[in-house]
Design an enzyme around this catalytic site. Structure first.
Site, PDB file in Angstrom:
ATOM      1  N   ASP A 393       0.816  -1.229   0.000  1.00 41.59           N
ATOM      2  CA  ASP A 393       0.000   0.000   0.000  1.00 41.59           C
ATOM      3  C   ASP A 393       0.843   1.269   0.000  1.00 41.59           C
ATOM      4  OD1 ASP A 393      -2.161  -1.651   0.178  1.00 41.59           O
ATOM      5  OD2 ASP A 393      -2.445  -1.379   2.334  1.00 41.59           O
TER       6      ASP A 393
HETATM    7  N1  LIG Z   1       1.992   1.267  10.520  1.00 42.24           N
HETATM    8  C1  LIG Z   1       0.835   1.346  11.159  1.00 42.24           C
HETATM    9  O1  LIG Z   1       0.737   1.938  12.236  1.00 42.24           O
HETATM   10  C2  LIG Z   1      -0.363   0.688  10.584  1.00 42.24           C
HETATM   11  C3  LIG Z   1      -1.367   0.209  11.452  1.00 42.24           C
HETATM   12  C4  LIG Z   1      -2.519  -0.361  10.887  1.00 42.24           C
HETATM   13  C5  LIG Z   1      -2.630  -0.410   9.484  1.00 42.24           C
HETATM   14  N2  LIG Z   1      -1.634   0.026   8.684  1.00 42.24           N
HETATM   15  C6  LIG Z   1      -1.782  -0.080   7.232  1.00 42.24           C
HETATM   16  O2  LIG Z   1      -0.940  -1.126   6.807  1.00 42.24           O
HETATM   17  C7  LIG Z   1      -0.484  -0.857   5.489  1.00 42.24           C
HETATM   18  C8  LIG Z   1       1.005  -0.912   5.523  1.00 42.24           C
HETATM   19  O3  LIG Z   1       1.503  -0.940   4.217  1.00 42.24           O
HETATM   20  P1  LIG Z   1       2.644  -1.921   3.792  1.00 42.24           P
HETATM   21  O4  LIG Z   1       3.020  -1.514   2.418  1.00 42.24           O
HETATM   22  O5  LIG Z   1       3.706  -1.955   4.822  1.00 42.24           O
HETATM   23  O6  LIG Z   1       2.010  -3.360   3.844  1.00 42.24           O
HETATM   24  P2  LIG Z   1       0.728  -3.910   3.041  1.00 42.24           P
HETATM   25  O7  LIG Z   1       0.188  -2.934   2.112  1.00 42.24           O
HETATM   26  O8  LIG Z   1      -0.162  -4.504   4.055  1.00 42.24           O
HETATM   27  O9  LIG Z   1       1.376  -5.025   2.149  1.00 42.24           O
HETATM   28  C9  LIG Z   1       2.161  -6.029   2.701  1.00 42.24           C
HETATM   29  C10 LIG Z   1       2.515  -6.965   1.598  1.00 42.24           C
HETATM   30  O10 LIG Z   1       3.496  -7.853   2.083  1.00 42.24           O
HETATM   31  C11 LIG Z   1       3.330  -9.078   1.436  1.00 42.24           C
HETATM   32  N3  LIG Z   1       3.761 -10.150   2.317  1.00 42.24           N
HETATM   33  C12 LIG Z   1       3.130 -10.656   3.390  1.00 42.24           C
HETATM   34  N4  LIG Z   1       3.846 -11.623   3.947  1.00 42.24           N
HETATM   35  C13 LIG Z   1       4.971 -11.764   3.192  1.00 42.24           C
HETATM   36  C14 LIG Z   1       6.098 -12.616   3.279  1.00 42.24           C
HETATM   37  N5  LIG Z   1       6.230 -13.544   4.247  1.00 42.24           N
HETATM   38  N6  LIG Z   1       7.070 -12.459   2.358  1.00 42.24           N
HETATM   39  C15 LIG Z   1       6.940 -11.546   1.385  1.00 42.24           C
HETATM   40  N7  LIG Z   1       5.898 -10.729   1.259  1.00 42.24           N
HETATM   41  C16 LIG Z   1       4.910 -10.824   2.178  1.00 42.24           C
HETATM   42  C17 LIG Z   1       1.867  -9.212   1.091  1.00 42.24           C
HETATM   43  O11 LIG Z   1       1.748  -9.676  -0.241  1.00 42.24           O
HETATM   44  P3  LIG Z   1       1.671 -11.269  -0.508  1.00 42.24           P
HETATM   45  O12 LIG Z   1       0.565 -11.775   0.340  1.00 42.24           O
HETATM   46  O13 LIG Z   1       1.477 -11.349  -1.964  1.00 42.24           O
HETATM   47  O14 LIG Z   1       3.011 -11.799  -0.075  1.00 42.24           O
HETATM   48  C18 LIG Z   1       1.336  -7.780   1.148  1.00 42.24           C
HETATM   49  O15 LIG Z   1       0.879  -7.293  -0.101  1.00 42.24           O
HETATM   50  C19 LIG Z   1      -1.018   0.478   5.090  1.00 42.24           C
HETATM   51  O16 LIG Z   1      -2.197   0.352   4.348  1.00 42.24           O
HETATM   52  C20 LIG Z   1      -1.319   1.109   6.449  1.00 42.24           C
HETATM   53  O17 LIG Z   1      -2.318   2.095   6.369  1.00 42.24           O
HETATM   54  C21 LIG Z   1      -0.495   0.565   9.220  1.00 42.24           C
END
Ligand SMILES: NC(=O)c1ccc[n+]([C@@H]2O[C@H](COP(=O)([O-])OP(=O)(O)OC[C@H]3O[C@@H](n4cnc5c(N)ncnc54)[C@H](OP(=O)(O)O)[C@@H]3O)[C@@H](O)[C@H]2O)c1
Ligand SMILES: NC(=O)c1ccc[n+]([C@@H]2O[C@H](COP(=O)([O-])OP(=O)(O)OC[C@H]3O[C@@H](n4cnc5c(N)ncnc54)[C@H](OP(=O)(O)O)[C@@H]3O)[C@@H](O)[C@H]2O)c1
Lengths: 466, 103, 103, 466
Positions: A393
């Site tokens: 994301d």
């Molecule tokens: N930081 C905070 O405080 C917080 C709190 C709550 C929500 N959020 C939200 O979380 C999101 C964070 O974004 P992000 O880009 O860090 O993560 P993300 O958008 O949730 O994407 C994580 C990606 O990692 C991949 N993944 C998962 N396990 C994996 C593994 N073992 N090996 C390789 N890839 C793996 C997944 O794809 P695959 O399944 O295809 O592997 C997934 O698309 C944002 O939307 C944010 O708003 C953040």
């Protein structure tokens, strides 16, 4: 000067230390000092309280403090860095539970005489019991979800809102009746109240997804603050009122700020599951096969080894795969070859604020190599390879252009501006927001599928072999 | 706490403390959100003192029900978990903020 | 105000208010320094209320010295100058901050 | 509920309104709202106080409020914009005077019974009398200096520090003795105390130069806040304690910020005159004839008329000459010819923060044409003519390079980066800081000597005639 007066002066110093501590906790450079100041304040307050209570109730207090203190400290030192948020949830729940139990005990003490409770006492007793109990059980559910002892998915069922509404009504009804009768209906009424409030806390957190837990914990944290402030009214303690109000207010503001940082409103976090049940499913299912290039580890290794500037973009996937040490090893290999490696840290990458910082610090990545979003984005146009490790994301260019996207307007890392983008993830599945990422279809993007840790280790081996 | 003036005094203190709480949080960088949450969590561990006071008042009232003593001790225990665990976990989080100049 | 506990209550309130005062001032742009000074100046015009209370207590004590009545009235007058003048002048300064889109 | 209780609840609303008001006063967009909220808070507090006191002391209170209110409001509306700081000084002095008089009255009321004063009362009585009196007389001297009813130059004489020290000692001695005897030595002691404190206030402000008066007024403002808070202890009024402490604390911080904005430390402002008597003279005298070009109004008019981008840099001299309306007229002429005119506003140009903004707003210069230092500096390299009107220190490039300069490190407006610099002033004399300005000797700088208003009017006429 009486003992109470001396205690009150000591409390005043504690309060000043707590406020100064919070003040210094606002900036990274002074945050540790801030926590230390708050600790000194707490030690001072505890010393005065011990002086005044140990005489009459030495044994139960000593047992409680020793047992509780040992549990708290040992758990805090043993837990893995990545499990910190759920530990905070547990500690918070403990505070809420203590507030609820104090109400119970005080009820017996105060109603001992047989006459009812004064209105202010009655109201505060009931309120701190309810809020404390909600915070207690809600925090435990939050813990279970984050610790993956229960599903992190929102738990919803038809009529859920009606059930929750009825339980909330029951709590309010019981509370009003308790206050109206000045507590004379007790003790069953106060016990029933505690019971129903515990259930409400569980039901309140169940429909919220695991990824939103940091916000929920922050909210429950300010709930406990509120409960403690009200306990202060119950006991006539200025110290509890002030500390509770401090936490209640700053916690509320912090909750709002946390929501803002991930572009979610608080109401959306709390009640979002009811509206859009299964929304995540639909969006990711509709993804289907996209027009993407996938690359082999060897191709990518060559690209990295001959680059001048590589930017690592870590995300939730790196945390899931616990790949931080492998990433550091890869970076070391590359740096040996003269490649400049930096890390672009999006503020909400991962599942808690500072998630990536904590992981990379654990792997001993030097602090100056970590770039904030503001500092990282101007670097991408001159970056040869952006290595996206389990981030999704936070790299989604739809946030910049597609007004209909749920993340439209969220600031993102402009990885697409780099000459080459390599994305490490296991599949084409979406991330937290449940939406497709047009980044993957761009000309300059290649996918390296597989678990992040395995992929990175392969890359390291391939670079070494070059 | 039956006196309206005492209550109003406490209310004044409450209002002021709420304002301090709001104003003290300013432009916190996102990386500090979790430590700040954790530190405020430890501060409401002050409830431990409430639990100590309640336990003392229970004993002083000569209410010798074992259940109540257990409840009071449990309150103290939970409060102690909140305080000691809360500060320890915050301290650990903040160790990540020490600047390391290089590996 | 002879009771130590009342005094300590007031002291607590004082300490909290001092913190609010410090925290409420954050990154004020320099152009707002003078209006902010002027507004805080108007707020300490609350001393007018002290002057009113003192005058009332003077009358209630049946101290009918004309000099004291003059002093009390002067205190009220000075307090009123502080409040009303202070707010009026602040308001005038701030009128300069209305955005004029063009001449 | 008693009348006192209702009053206390009302006061709580007032307090909340004051705090919110101060909060909103931190940003230009909400500052007016902030002041209005504080006004509502004050109205509420006054209404409750009137309700409780008018019954017993209706006449003196009514007279005082009507007379004082009328004086305050009429003076505030009549005064010229540029005289605002000295008005604030007067109002502040009034507050301090009120606090001192309250102590006097309360002394008689409380010692009426013949027995002494309780320690807390005695101490607060004495402290609010002293601080209030210092603030009263100090503010009046600040007013006289700024209004140029007395010389704005620091007034120093040999042995001054010793005299001031002795008088401060006298105040302390009297105060200690008064408290020690529980006020039984009175009434002459309290009167003497007031008298000596008044003298101390005068002596405290005399050695400070007129240009530093804004900082001094801000300091005296927080003094009055402190006096009011202490008066609150005297009267047992939470409202006075809180408001006084709010002002005392925020005023202190504001004083520090104001000093920082003009690169002066507070101790330097307060005691600087003792060390460096006559330093200003020496520096400006040593200036002597410099190697400067002077231009005629006609030359400059041509330059302006055919420029694309003109940046006006106003300073204290524009305020002295009251040239703001003339400047606006010149800008209108230039804009008619298609020249883009902006204004670069240095944060401490003039003699009070916001001085230039106030003057230009009075002349109806559109708000968006005013650029902050941060926004203005990047514009200078592409500016054809920088028209410096009575500004000196804020354009001094020595602040960037000459480490020995008293203003070294102060951020300045980079007018020297413009293609042409025209400086309007009357002579080669230095500005507030009393130092030479190497800007005037630069290749691209020309001087247009004369009173700023006269020069600008000439320029306007010359442009019209083209
Ligand atoms: N930081 C905070 O405080 C917080 C709190 C709550 C929500 N959020 C939200 O979380 C999101 C964070 O974004 P992000 O880009 O860090 O993560 P993300 O958008 O949730 O994407 C994580 C990606 O990692 C991949 N993944 C998962 N396990 C994996 C593994 N073992 N090996 C390789 N890839 C793996 C997944 O794809 P695959 O399944 O295809 O592997 C997934 O698309 C944002 O939307 C944010 O708003 C953040
Ligand atoms: N803004 C504040 O809050 C504040 C408060 C206190 C002190 N200060 C200090 O004041 C200084 C402000 O800098 P500045 O550049 O605005 O002013 P400045 O450095 O004091 O220079 C003003 C210049 O205007 C000229 N001038 C005076 N009367 C004039 C007239 N009638 N017509 C034309 N020119 C006239 C003077 O030169 P001639 O005599 O040759 O004409 C003088 O050199 C800074 O040093 C700042 O730190 C500011």
């Amino acid at each position: 000067m009486t003992a109470t007066a001396i205690g009150a002066i000591g409390d005043l110093f504690s309060i000043a230390l707590f406020i100064l501590g919070l003040h210094y906790l606002n900036a990274p450079a002074t945050a540790r000092l801030g926590n230390r100041l708050a600790m000194v304040g707490m030690a001072l307050a505890l010393a005065f309280a011990a002086w005044q209570t140990l005489g009459s109730a030495g044994l139960p207090i000593a047992i409680g403090v020793i047992v509780g203190g040992a549990i708290g400290v040992i758990a805090a030192l043993r837990v893995k860095m990545t499990a910190m948020p759920q530990m905070v949830a547990l500690y918070n729940g403990a505070g809420g539970g203590a507030a609820a139990l104090i109400s119970l005990v005080e009820f017996y003490v105060l109603s001992n005489g047989g006459h009812g409770l004064y209105p202010v006492i009655g109201v505060s007793l009931v309120l701190s019991a309810i809020i404390g109990a909600i915070s207690f059980s809600g925090s435990i559910i939050a813990f279970l979800k984050l610790q993956e002892l229960m599903t992190g998915r929102p738990i919803t069922y038809p009529g859920q809102q009606i059930v929750n509404g009825l339980i909330a009504l029951a709590v309010i009804g019981l509370a009003v009746w308790f206050v109206a009768t000045a507590g004379l209906a007790a003790p069953w009424a106060i016990l029933a109240l505690l019971g129903v409030a515990l259930v409400l806390g569980v039901l309140f957190v169940l429909p919220i997804g695991g990824a939103d837990m940091p916000v929920v914990i922050s909210l429950l944290n300010s709930f406990t603050g509120l409960a403690v402030a009200i306990t202060g009214f119950e006991l006539g303690s200025t110290l509890l009122i002030i500390c509770g109000a401090l936490v209640g207010a700053s916690g509320t503001l912090l909750t709002v700020l946390m929501g803002k940082a991930m572009n979610r409103s608080i109401t959306n976090v709390l009640f979002g599951a009811f509206g859009a049940a299964g929304g995540t499913e639909v969006a990711s299912a509709s993804g289907g096969p996209q027009n993407v290039r996938s690359a082999s580890a060897d191709d990518v290794a060559v690209m990295l080894a001959y680059a001048q500037k590589v930017m690592v973009v870590p995300g939730y996937g790196m945390a899931v795969a616990q790949a931080q040490h492998s990433v550091k090893a890869l970076a070391d290999q590359l740096e040996k070859r003269g490649v400049k490696v930096s890390y672009a840290i999006h503020p909400v990458a991962g599942r808690m604020p500072g998630h990536m910082n904590v992981l990379l610090a654990e792997a001993n990545v030097p602090y100056p190599a970590l770039l904030d979003m503001e500092d990282a984005n101007p670097e991408f146009p001159t970056t040869d390879v952006a290595l996206v490790i389990g981030a999704n994301d936070v790299t989604n260019p739809a946030a910049r252009s597609v007004t209909s996207s749920p993340i439209y307007g969220m600031p993102i890392l402009d990885v697409d501006k780099a000459s080459n983008v390599i994305v490490l993830k296991r599949s084409m599945r979406s991330g937290f927001a449940g939406i497709e990422n047009p980044l993957y279809e761009l000309e300059n993007t290649s996918m390296l599928f597989g678990d992040a840790k395995a992929s990175v280790d392969e890359l390291t081996a391939a670079v070494k072999a070059l | 706490m039956n006196d309206i003036n005492v209550f109003l005094g406490l209310l004044t203190v409450l209002v002021l403390a709420i304002f301090v709480g709001f104003e003290v949080i300013s432009k916190v960088p996102t990386t500090l959100h979790t430590p700040l949450m954790s530190a405020t969590n430890a501060i409401h561990g002050i409830v431990l003192i409430g639990a100590m006071v309640a336990t003392a008042s229970l004993i002083n009232a000569h209410l010798l029900s074992p259940w109540l003593t257990v409840a009071a001790t449990a309150a103290v225990t939970l409060g102690a978990i909140n305080v000691f665990g809360g500060f320890a976990v915050t301290e650990r989080m903040l160790q990540m903020f020490r600047r390391k100049d290089s590996k």
